[in-house]
Design a protein around this motif. Structure first.
Motif, PDB file in Angstrom:
ATOM      1  N   ALA A 189       0.825  -1.210   0.000  1.00 49.17           N
ATOM      2  CA  ALA A 189       0.000   0.000   0.000  1.00 49.17           C
ATOM      3  C   ALA A 189       0.862   1.264   0.000  1.00 49.17           C
ATOM      4  CB  ALA A 189      -0.920   0.003   1.221  1.00 49.17           C
ATOM      5  N   LEU A 190       1.916   1.267   0.804  1.00 44.71           N
ATOM      6  CA  LEU A 190       2.753   2.476   0.889  1.00 44.71           C
ATOM      7  C   LEU A 190       3.509   2.707  -0.417  1.00 44.71           C
ATOM      8  CD1 LEU A 190       4.422   2.817   4.391  1.00 44.71           C
ATOM      9  CD2 LEU A 190       3.064   4.519   3.161  1.00 44.71           C
ATOM     10  N   THR A 191       4.004   1.627  -1.003  1.00 48.70           N
ATOM     11  CA  THR A 191       4.718   1.757  -2.280  1.00 48.70           C
ATOM     12  C   THR A 191       3.786   2.332  -3.342  1.00 48.70           C
ATOM     13  OG1 THR A 191       6.015  -0.178  -1.690  1.00 48.70           O
ATOM     14  CG2 THR A 191       5.995   0.408  -4.012  1.00 48.70           C
ATOM     15  N   GLU A 192       2.601   1.761  -3.384  1.00 48.32           N
ATOM     16  CA  GLU A 192       1.626   2.168  -4.391  1.00 48.32           C
ATOM     17  C   GLU A 192       1.177   3.616  -4.189  1.00 48.32           C
ATOM     18  OE1 GLU A 192      -1.981   0.029  -3.767  1.00 48.32           O
ATOM     19  OE2 GLU A 192      -2.821   0.589  -5.716  1.00 48.32           O
ATOM     20  N   ALA A 193       0.846   3.938  -2.940  1.00 48.55           N
ATOM     21  CA  ALA A 193       0.337   5.285  -2.678  1.00 48.55           C
ATOM     22  C   ALA A 193       1.404   6.342  -2.969  1.00 48.55           C
ATOM     23  CB  ALA A 193      -0.131   5.382  -1.223  1.00 48.55           C
ATOM     24  N   LYS A 194       2.648   6.000  -2.654  1.00 43.98           N
ATOM     25  CA  LYS A 194       3.730   6.957  -2.928  1.00 43.98           C
ATOM     26  C   LYS A 194       3.892   7.176  -4.433  1.00 43.98           C
ATOM     27  CE  LYS A 194       7.527   6.319   0.241  1.00 43.98           C
ATOM     28  NZ  LYS A 194       8.866   5.883   0.332  1.00 43.98           N
ATOM     29  N   ALA A 195       3.882   6.072  -5.180  1.00 51.82           N
ATOM     30  CA  ALA A 195       4.052   6.191  -6.630  1.00 51.82           C
ATOM     31  C   ALA A 195       2.925   7.048  -7.219  1.00 51.82           C
ATOM     32  CB  ALA A 195       4.072   4.806  -7.270  1.00 51.82           C
ATOM     33  N   ILE A 196       1.706   6.782  -6.779  1.00 54.46           N
ATOM     34  CA  ILE A 196       0.541   7.491  -7.332  1.00 54.46           C
ATOM     35  C   ILE A 196       0.594   8.977  -6.971  1.00 54.46           C
ATOM     36  CG2 ILE A 196      -1.982   7.716  -7.157  1.00 54.46           C
ATOM     37  CD1 ILE A 196      -2.085   4.652  -6.756  1.00 54.46           C
ATOM     38  N   LEU A 197       0.827   9.254  -5.695  1.00 60.52           N
ATOM     39  CA  LEU A 197       0.832  10.650  -5.252  1.00 60.52           C
ATOM     40  C   LEU A 197       1.948  11.428  -5.960  1.00 60.52           C
ATOM     41  CD1 LEU A 197      -0.351  12.751  -3.359  1.00 60.52           C
ATOM     42  CD2 LEU A 197       1.193  11.961  -1.565  1.00 60.52           C
ATOM     43  N   ALA A 198       3.129  10.827  -6.013  1.00 63.28           N
ATOM     44  CA  ALA A 198       4.260  11.539  -6.604  1.00 63.28           C
ATOM     45  C   ALA A 198       3.991  11.847  -8.081  1.00 63.28           C
ATOM     46  CB  ALA A 198       5.529  10.692  -6.466  1.00 63.28           C
ATOM     47  N   MET A 199       3.493  10.857  -8.811  1.00 64.40           N
ATOM     48  CA  MET A 199       3.319  11.075 -10.246  1.00 64.40           C
ATOM     49  C   MET A 199       2.199  12.065 -10.551  1.00 64.40           C
ATOM     50  SD  MET A 199       3.884   7.272 -11.769  1.00 64.40           S
ATOM     51  CE  MET A 199       3.581   7.756 -13.489  1.00 64.40           C
ATOM     52  N   LEU A 200       1.124  12.007  -9.758  1.00 63.37           N
ATOM     53  CA  LEU A 200      -0.008  12.880 -10.086  1.00 63.37           C
ATOM     54  C   LEU A 200       0.182  14.304  -9.573  1.00 63.37           C
ATOM     55  CD1 LEU A 200      -3.053  10.463  -9.581  1.00 63.37           C
ATOM     56  CD2 LEU A 200      -1.925  11.087 -11.719  1.00 63.37           C
ATOM     57  N   VAL A 201       0.838  14.458  -8.426  1.00 65.77           N
ATOM     58  CA  VAL A 201       0.953  15.800  -7.858  1.00 65.77           C
ATOM     59  C   VAL A 201       1.838  16.683  -8.741  1.00 65.77           C
ATOM     60  CG1 VAL A 201       3.012  15.639  -6.356  1.00 65.77           C
ATOM     61  CG2 VAL A 201       1.022  16.928  -5.586  1.00 65.77           C
ATOM     62  N   ARG A 202       2.705  16.027  -9.472  1.00 66.39           N
ATOM     63  CA  ARG A 202       3.608  16.787 -10.324  1.00 66.39           C
ATOM     64  C   ARG A 202       2.872  17.376 -11.533  1.00 66.39           C
ATOM     65  NH1 ARG A 202       7.658  16.085 -14.137  1.00 66.39           N
ATOM     66  NH2 ARG A 202       9.310  17.588 -13.653  1.00 66.39           N
ATOM     67  N   ARG A 203       1.860  16.673 -12.000  1.00 65.35           N
ATOM     68  CA  ARG A 203       1.205  17.098 -13.241  1.00 65.35           C
ATOM     69  C   ARG A 203      -0.121  17.814 -13.025  1.00 65.35           C
ATOM     70  NH1 ARG A 203       0.910  12.200 -17.237  1.00 65.35           N
ATOM     71  NH2 ARG A 203       0.267  13.859 -18.646  1.00 65.35           N
ATOM     72  N   PHE A 204      -0.703  17.626 -11.840  1.00 64.55           N
ATOM     73  CA  PHE A 204      -2.051  18.167 -11.647  1.00 64.55           C
ATOM     74  C   PHE A 204      -2.200  18.875 -10.308  1.00 64.55           C
ATOM     75  CE2 PHE A 204      -2.299  14.241 -14.141  1.00 64.55           C
ATOM     76  CZ  PHE A 204      -2.891  14.715 -15.302  1.00 64.55           C
ATOM     77  N   ASP A 205      -3.132  19.831 -10.304  1.00 57.52           N
ATOM     78  CA  ASP A 205      -3.646  20.383  -9.056  1.00 57.52           C
ATOM     79  C   ASP A 205      -5.066  19.873  -8.910  1.00 57.52           C
ATOM     80  OD1 ASP A 205      -2.012  22.168  -7.541  1.00 57.52           O
ATOM     81  OD2 ASP A 205      -1.919  23.465  -9.326  1.00 57.52           O
ATOM     82  N   LEU A 206      -5.434  19.495  -7.701  1.00 59.68           N
ATOM     83  CA  LEU A 206      -6.829  19.112  -7.473  1.00 59.68           C
ATOM     84  C   LEU A 206      -7.415  20.113  -6.490  1.00 59.68           C
ATOM     85  CD1 LEU A 206      -6.373  15.250  -7.314  1.00 59.68           C
ATOM     86  CD2 LEU A 206      -7.696  16.502  -9.021  1.00 59.68           C
TER      87      LEU A 206
END
Ligand code: HEM
Length: 454
Positions: A396-413
């Motif tokens: 879970a931690l590996t996955e959540a880190k990968a997802i957060l890192a990749m998306l936060v760089r390209r998008f604002d929510l």
């Protein structure tokens, strides 16, 4: 044991039903480390003392089973790893463990990154300003990742139907909670019919995966292969069809619902804390840039990890774990008869001001090594503890880190103005009615400016 005032007949049933986390938190605030709640004639004992937590979950774990609250979950998960007990649980845990060892999890990083990149492409296609249900998006993404990593199957096509069916069944389970009388599914009410149809949809997806693998003869050595190849040491028998279905359903459900909740709450918290978005981006820019993350990259994303940990402190996706003693026990100086429902709530533990000053404040720096030093082991419990600790914590931690890192760089929510976000505490802690947010594609505004100049 201290008992907050409740209604004469139903006790605290209504209050726990309406807002369990808050009711338990206030109970401990007003009455200390041991609090008894009542559901009619039943007692529900909530513990906050960390020595008691250690005793129940870890050192004396063999004297406890999971409580009645998990009975409802069996409607969906059958006798899989989350719900089974005794020798069966032990065997299944041993069998599934290799798929969750750090090396196996590291080998999943690429698939996690690739699924996130696909999502990013789809978001870009939606365009700047699009409105999304971020919770729904995270559910679909984590489901796809579980499919790709644990059973080597792309569930993209099935994800929406599976997600909707799962929501229906979970809603039912959360509604009936630990109330065995409510789980009479054969009465043909509209809700029961809907729940059974949804369970059939989920079963069909899981059975489809198993049948496909059986036809193929062998697979790529993933978790499904391991489960199918497993043999009982004494009898030499493999798992029967029902057991295989239960195990797979458990891992698919437990493996994505919780992680998507963790991510949804993280997006929600970040939308209120732009300073942490900036710090995340600075870290991701430096470590990762535009590449898909490798396990080595993820190990360097320290602030990203702290943000996720703090988000799971504030909104623990599993907000309470329950046990009951299989014989009379003594806990914290109180004698608890066999079968007493015992609750240990990460939501409560994570807000104990003794270990977490100003507990409602979102402050990822609580998890720096300096500030973590001296904090007791069981004060932070998002993944539980002891023999039944979450098997998928590293995943879970590996996955959540990968997802957060990749998306936060390209998008604002951004939060949609006027949308109130509330907790929906069932077996997991979800945002009630989802999480609507407005997508901002980073760089889109500048790109538009430039094109108008051209
Ligand atoms: C942020 C994500 C997650 C959180 C917060 C979480 C939390 C938990 C907690 C608190 C427990 C213990 C429940 C208890 O003691 O009663 C648990 C058990 C479990 N979790 Fe997770 N989990 C997460 C992700 C995952 C993932 C990704 C998987 C699998 C891919 C998974 C599979 C399981 C299983 C199979 C169990 C039962 C273990 C056993 O009893 O042997 N979880 N989880």
């Amino acid at each position: 044991m201290p008992t907050p005032p409740g209604r004469l007949l139903t006790g605290h049933f209504q209050a726990l039903w309406n807002d369990g986390p808050r009711t338990m938190l206030e109970g401990h605030r007003d009455h200390g480390d041991h609090v008894r709640f009542r559901f009619g004639p039943f007692s529900y004992v909530s513990l906050r003392d960390l020595e008691d937590v250690r005793k129940v979950l870890v050192t004396d774990a063999q004297r406890y089973t999971k409580s009645k609250v998990y009975t409802a979950l069996k409607l969906l998960l059958g006798e899989g790893l989350v719900t089974s007990e005794g020798a069966m649980w032990q065997r299944q845990r041993k069998l599934s463990s290799p798929a969750f060892r750090p090396r196996a999890v590291a080998s999943f990083t690429e698939a996690m990154g690739a699924c996130t990149r696909d999502l990013g492409e789809r978001w870009r296609g939606l365009g700047d300003g699009a409105e999304l249900d971020v919770h729904d998006e995270m559910m679909r993404l984590t489901l796809r990742i579980v499919g790709m990593t644990l059973v080597s199957k792309d569930l993209e096509g099935e994800a929406r139907a599976f997600g909707e069916a799962l929501s229906t069944v979970l809603e039912y389970i959360n509604d009936v909670g630990g109330n065995p009388l409510a789980s009479i599914l054969w009465i043909p009410t509209a809700k029961n019919r809907r729940t059974l149809a949804a369970r059939d949809t989920l079963d069909a997806v899981i059975q489809g995966i198993i049948d496909e693998r059986r036809r193929a003869g062998s697979g790529p050595g993933d978790l499904l292969d391991m489960l199918m190849a497993a043999r009982d040491e004494d009898t030499g028998e493999g798992m029967d069809a029902r057991q295989l279905r239960d195990e797979l359903m458990t891992l698919v459900v437990a493996g994505h619902e919780t992680t998507s909740n963790a991510l949804s709450w993280t997006w929600y918290l970040l939308s209120q804390h732009p300073e942490h978005v900036q710090r995340l981006r600075a870290e991701v820019d430096e470590v990762l840039g535009d590449r898909l993350p490798t396990p080595e990259d993820l190990a360097k994303l320290e602030h990203t990890e702290r943000v996720l940990k703090e988000s799971m402190r504030v909104y623990p996706p599993v907000w309470a774990v329950e046990r009951e003693p299989s014989e009379a026990v003594e806990v914290g100086g109180y004698r608890l008869p066999k079968g007493t429902m015992i609750g240990i709530s990460p939501y409560v533990l994570h807000r104990d001001p003794q270990h977490w000053p100003d507990p409602e404040r979102f402050d990822p720096d609580r998890f720096t090594p300096e500030r973590s030093a001296g904090r007791p082991r069981y004060a932070y419990l998002p993944f539980g503890a002891g023999p039944r600790v979450c098997i998928g914590a590293g995943f879970a931690l590996t996955e959540a880190k990968a997802i957060l890192a990749m998306l936060v760089r390209r998008f604002d929510l951004e939060r949609v103005p006027g949308q109130a976000v509330h907790m929906e505490p069932g077996i997991t802690l979800r945002p009630k009615h989802g999480l609507r947010m407005r997508l901002r594609v980073r760089g889109a505004a500048q790109a538009q400016d430039l094109s108008s100049v051209a």
